[in-house]
Design an enzyme around this catalytic site. Structure first.
Site, PDB file in Angstrom:
ATOM      1  N   LYS A 134       8.815  29.178  31.317  1.00  0.00           N
ATOM      2  CA  LYS A 134       8.952  30.140  31.866  1.00  0.00           C
ATOM      3  C   LYS A 134      10.155  30.710  32.244  1.00  0.00           C
ATOM      4  O   LYS A 134      10.901  30.897  33.156  1.00  0.00           O
ATOM      5  CB  LYS A 134       8.207  30.505  33.260  1.00  0.00           C
ATOM      6  CG  LYS A 134       7.741  31.528  33.616  1.00  0.00           C
ATOM      7  CD  LYS A 134       6.891  32.136  34.890  1.00  0.00           C
ATOM      8  CE  LYS A 134       6.951  33.330  35.906  1.00  0.00           C
ATOM      9  NZ  LYS A 134       6.288  34.035  36.918  1.00  0.00           N
ATOM     10  N   LYS A 162       6.112  31.555  28.957  1.00  0.00           N
ATOM     11  CA  LYS A 162       6.085  32.889  29.003  1.00  0.00           C
ATOM     12  C   LYS A 162       7.755  33.316  28.747  1.00  0.00           C
ATOM     13  O   LYS A 162       8.170  32.596  29.501  1.00  0.00           O
ATOM     14  CB  LYS A 162       5.639  33.588  30.072  1.00  0.00           C
ATOM     15  CG  LYS A 162       5.396  34.031  31.067  1.00  0.00           C
ATOM     16  CD  LYS A 162       4.940  33.545  32.364  1.00  0.00           C
ATOM     17  CE  LYS A 162       4.659  34.817  33.039  1.00  0.00           C
ATOM     18  NZ  LYS A 162       4.212  34.719  34.225  1.00  0.00           N
TER      19      LYS A 162
HETATM   20  N1  LIG Z   1       4.173  34.185  39.487  1.00  0.00           N
HETATM   21  C1  LIG Z   1       5.189  34.831  39.010  1.00  0.00           C
HETATM   22  C2  LIG Z   1       4.145  35.981  37.716  1.00  0.00           C
HETATM   23  N2  LIG Z   1       3.184  36.005  37.183  1.00  0.00           N
HETATM   24  C3  LIG Z   1       2.509  36.594  36.232  1.00  0.00           C
HETATM   25  C4  LIG Z   1       3.774  37.294  35.587  1.00  0.00           C
HETATM   26  C5  LIG Z   1       4.030  38.334  34.521  1.00  0.00           C
HETATM   27  C6  LIG Z   1       2.903  38.528  34.302  1.00  0.00           C
HETATM   28  C7  LIG Z   1       2.944  39.562  32.909  1.00  0.00           C
HETATM   29  O1  LIG Z   1       4.051  40.264  32.744  1.00  0.00           O
HETATM   30  O2  LIG Z   1       2.258  39.722  32.314  1.00  0.00           O
HETATM   31  C8  LIG Z   1       4.605  36.587  37.215  1.00  0.00           C
HETATM   32  C9  LIG Z   1       6.539  37.235  36.497  1.00  0.00           C
HETATM   33  C10 LIG Z   1       7.410  37.633  37.516  1.00  0.00           C
HETATM   34  O3  LIG Z   1       7.305  38.250  38.587  1.00  0.00           O
HETATM   35  O4  LIG Z   1       8.109  36.769  38.201  1.00  0.00           O
END
Ligand SMILES: NCc1[nH]cc(CCC(=O)O)c1CC(=O)O
Ligand SMILES: [Mg+2]
Length: 338
Positions: free
Chosen positions: A205, A260
């Site tokens: 991620k 991601k």
């Molecule tokens: N737990 C954090 C989280 N859970 C889902 C997303 C992003 C998903 C998206 O952008 O669609 C994020 C990113 C973040 O804020 O760092």
């Protein structure tokens, strides 16, 4: 691969000439089985809120989520991924609401599993919806930079994952990027007898700026107040590091592995699948959704063709599944719907 023969004996256009031969040589396919639908859930009754930066995406209360879940099931989408929107009153520095057994997520999970037992339910394991500072973990109060503490956060994540498993979640998905969280969560689940609960690890991620609209959707942007997540999410410059992250999560007992964001990281999807051969998933994130929606709304891109091309590209890169805000649209189109 060396081409055997050359023009004019070889004509690549021959196979492209007709629909039947194009279909016969098609290497990748997209099906509803490949899709995971993310949903934003609100507390309360009969409420719907639009997400300004994600046209077509809504935050809904449980009563309004049920028909969405039913629709996903009808369309053959295997699973939903739940993201809670927590009111300001539920956010604390220690994120205690994250493992409240009567909290929003456990209530939604148990009702979904009661109504639609065949629909997979995936919960997000990370503290950001619950922390007053908007970080995914607990912060060191003595550090002026608000460093996110790793080992202390693991204990909180273990409690959160256990709470989701007790409510009936099929898959818990740690998206926080703490080191060792998969092992800690696996141990916690095993200790509780939850040997069938799958772990979908957000292993690779990245610290991406494409998450902006999501942070609006869950309301963590304001809490984050310009803060960033560079001390725990991955540097977008790195690729070998992603392979190490996935390898560690394999060793720690995860079942599924997420890359991601999606489109800017297709090379990572390819490497994870080719080098490690594990069940590989990709998250087409909120910023990717917003870009496509904005261009479509302006008439600059064709809706269905561009969305389906973007999703197919994930399959071609090697993904076994795609978490996408377009899941219901794509599943409907795959069924021949308009
Ligand atoms: N737990 C954090 C989280 N859970 C889902 C997303 C992003 C998903 C998206 O952008 O669609 C994020 C990113 C973040 O804020 O760092
Ligand atoms: Mg890791």
């Amino acid at each position: 691969m060396r081409p055997t023969g050359a023009f004019p004996s070889t004509r690549m256009r021959r196979m492209r000439r007709d629909d039947f031969s194009r279909r016969l040589m098609r290497e990748s396919t997209l099906s509803a089985d490949d899709l995971i639908y993310p949903v934003f859930v609100l507390d309360g009754q009969s409420r719907t809120e639009v997400v300004a930066s994600m046209p077509g995406v809504e935050r809904v209360t449980l009563d309004r989520l049920l028909p969405v879940a039913e629709r996903a099931l009808e369309l053959g989408v295997p699973a939903l991924a739940l993201f809670p929107v927590i009111d300001a009153a539920g956010k604390t520095p220690g994120a205690e609401e994250a493992w409240n057994p009567d909290g929003l997520v456990p209530r939604v999970v148990s009702e979904l599993k009661r109504r639609f037992p065949e629909l997979g339910v995936i919960t997000d394991v990370a503290l950001d919806p619950y922390t007053s500072h908007g970080q995914d973990g607990l912060i060191d109060p003595d550090d002026p930079r608000g460093y996110v503490l790793n080992d202390e956060t693991l204990e909180a994540l273990a409690k959160q994952a256990r709470c989701h498993a007790e409510a009936g979640a099929d898959v818990v998905a740690p998206s926080d990027m703490m080191d060792g969280r998969v092992a800690r969560i696996r141990a916690e689940l095993d200790e509780g007898g939850f040997i069938h609960t799958r772990i979908l690890a957000y292993s690779a991620k990245y610290a991406s700026s494409f998450y902006g609209p999501f942070r609006d959707a869950v309301g963590s942007a304001a809490n984050l107040a310009g803060g960033d997540k560079y001390t725990y999410q991955m540097d977008p410059a790195n690729s070998d590091e992603a392979i190490r992250e996935v390898a560690l999560d394999i060793a720690e007992g995860a079942d599924m592995f997420m890359v991601k964001p999606g489109m800017p990281y297709l090379d990572i999807v390819r490497r994870v699948k080719a080098e490690l051969g594990v069940p590989t998933y990709v998250y087409q994130v909120s910023g990717e959704y917003a870009m496509l929606r904005a261009a479509i709304a302006n008439g600059w891109l064709a809706e269905r063709a561009c969305i389906m091309e973007a999703l197919l590209a994930f399959k071609r890169a090697g993904a076994d599944g795609i978490l996408t805000y377009f899941a219901l649209d794509a599943a409907r189109w795959l069924k021949g719907g308009a």
